[in-house]
Scaffold this active site. Sequence first.
Site, short mmCIF file in Angstrom:
data_model
loop_
_atom_site.label_atom_id
_atom_site.label_comp_id
_atom_site.label_asym_id
_atom_site.label_seq_id
_atom_site.Cartn_x
_atom_site.Cartn_y
_atom_site.Cartn_z
N ARG A 41 5.69 5.77 -3.10
CA ARG A 41 7.05 6.89 -2.75
C ARG A 41 6.55 7.03 -4.51
O ARG A 41 6.06 6.82 -5.25
CB ARG A 41 8.15 5.87 -2.99
CG ARG A 41 8.35 5.50 -1.28
CD ARG A 41 9.71 3.94 -1.40
NE ARG A 41 9.91 4.51 -0.03
CZ ARG A 41 9.48 3.59 1.00
NH1 ARG A 41 8.76 2.86 0.43
NH2 ARG A 41 10.10 3.67 1.84
N HIS B 253 4.47 8.83 1.40
CA HIS B 253 2.99 9.15 1.34
C HIS B 253 2.99 10.59 2.26
O HIS B 253 2.42 10.88 2.89
CB HIS B 253 3.16 7.98 3.15
CG HIS B 253 3.19 7.48 3.07
ND1 HIS B 253 2.89 6.24 1.84
CD2 HIS B 253 3.85 6.34 4.27
CE1 HIS B 253 2.53 4.91 2.64
NE2 HIS B 253 3.63 4.79 3.78
N HIS C 178 -3.00 3.99 6.64
CA HIS C 178 -2.38 3.06 6.92
C HIS C 178 -2.61 2.48 8.75
O HIS C 178 -1.18 2.36 9.27
CB HIS C 178 -1.22 4.17 7.08
CG HIS C 178 0.47 3.36 6.72
ND1 HIS C 178 0.52 2.20 7.16
CD2 HIS C 178 1.29 3.78 5.57
CE1 HIS C 178 1.94 2.12 7.04
NE2 HIS C 178 3.05 3.18 6.16
N ASP D 172 7.49 -5.38 1.59
CA ASP D 172 7.01 -4.13 1.37
C ASP D 172 7.10 -3.74 -0.29
O ASP D 172 7.50 -2.90 -0.74
CB ASP D 172 8.83 -3.57 1.53
CG ASP D 172 8.29 -1.58 1.66
OD1 ASP D 172 6.83 -1.23 1.73
OD2 ASP D 172 8.68 -0.74 2.59
N GLU E 260 -2.07 -1.74 2.20
CA GLU E 260 -2.23 -1.16 2.06
C GLU E 260 -3.13 -0.80 0.80
O GLU E 260 -2.48 -1.47 -0.14
CB GLU E 260 -1.61 0.61 1.74
CG GLU E 260 -0.66 0.57 3.38
CD GLU E 260 0.63 0.82 3.71
OE1 GLU E 260 0.95 1.99 2.61
OE2 GLU E 260 1.38 -0.08 3.48
C1 BGC Z 1 6.35 1.74 3.54
C2 BGC Z 1 7.05 1.37 3.56
C3 BGC Z 1 7.45 2.28 5.11
C4 BGC Z 1 6.13 1.90 5.72
C5 BGC Z 1 5.56 3.31 6.51
C6 BGC Z 1 4.91 1.64 3.92
O1 BGC Z 1 4.32 1.78 3.24
O2 BGC Z 1 5.69 1.49 1.98
O3 BGC Z 1 8.31 1.92 2.93
O4 BGC Z 1 8.78 2.14 5.68
O5 BGC Z 1 5.39 2.70 4.78
O6 BGC Z 1 4.71 3.56 7.32
#
Ligand code: BGC
Length: 388
Positions: A118, A143, A214, A286, A351
């Site tokens: 973010r 992302h 991802h 998260d 990640e």
């Molecule tokens: C984020 C999550 C998000 C997800 C989406 C992660 O990298 O930290 O907040 O919902 O990606 O696939």
Amino acid sequence: MKLNFNLLLVLPFFLACTANQNDEKKLSSAKVSEQKILIDTTAYNLTINGKKTKIFELTNQNGVKLLITNYGARVVSIIVPDKNDRPTDVSLGYDSVKTYQKKDEPYFGAIIGRFGNRINEGKFTLDGKNYQLQLNDGKNTLHGGKDGFFGKVWDAKLVNRNTLQLSYFSKDGEAGYPGNVNTTVVYTLTDDNSIKIDYTATTDKTTVLNLTNHTYFNLNGEGDHSILDHELSIAANKYTPVNETLIPTGKIESVKGTPFDFTTAKAIGKDIEADNEQLKYGKGYDHNFVLDKNDGKTPIATVKSIKTGIKMEIFTTEPGLQFYSGNFLTGTTKDGKGGKSYSFRSAFCLETQHFPDSPNQPAFPTTVLKPGQTYTTSTTYKFLVDKN
Ligand code: BGC
């Protein structure tokens, strides 16, 4: 419609035929692995904005397979042996490019760019200029924004049976980011059952860049309903707490005495329901972990499935690791591979990255890329199996 089924026969795994008892045991269990995983390869053939999408298969001498599509430069399947030599797909995904485009979970397996995680309100200032990115996560950018790299068709070159090179040219201003950026990602499947991902990029204008992969993993096999029994360790004594919109507060805090302490292996589910504000904000884990080491040679995280014996080690040159415990998976659709539904916390992501919102956080390692510099980073996911 003509279906071109590519029968992936994953046999044999790790067969060394010497005549002691142990090996006989391995041999008999290896027979179980005569199992077919069906992939309709034509479902990945599509033309998007004049560019063709396809699926590519990398294999190694052990029969491990890595399937990648150039739609989003994404990992579709990782097929590794379990403790009984059974081929097991440990990566969540969909059966066609069209389903990936429906974007229920648009990031499955994808390369994330230009900026992983973010950015607060999608804003940052660079060389005195203010930039506004696309907002796609409430008031924030996630992302890369809705026009991120996960939805692009990359140019692909199959270098050899172990190596695929993917390139994408992102124009100045795309999704709001400055600079014409050339990115290359090379996936290599090595004979020690590692997936190495090498990233390089250049720009013609000062910009920010934070690339990652991802993949959503479940080491019990994709489609299994929980990852809470997986044992995880993360070599990080610190993490970056967030606010209620999952933007880092800017503080770097110790994990000691908190549910974020994975310095010794524990089940993902052990503390996930603890009464903790940070876990409430994330609906589970998260969060970005500040890695103790990022020399690319020391494992920074290890995950193990008790059920299958499959173990994964991660190595990286990145300073951070986002541990996401699949808290936004809902299991409401049956779009997953073979009609599976992917339920709440049925996958985890690890990640490797620079810290979220770095462009607005002067104390975090910089994500600025300047003309003349080459962005270079590398991450390896190594698969092992514990036969006990
Ligand atoms: C984020 C999550 C998000 C997800 C989406 C992660 O990298 O930290 O907040 O919902 O990606 O696939």
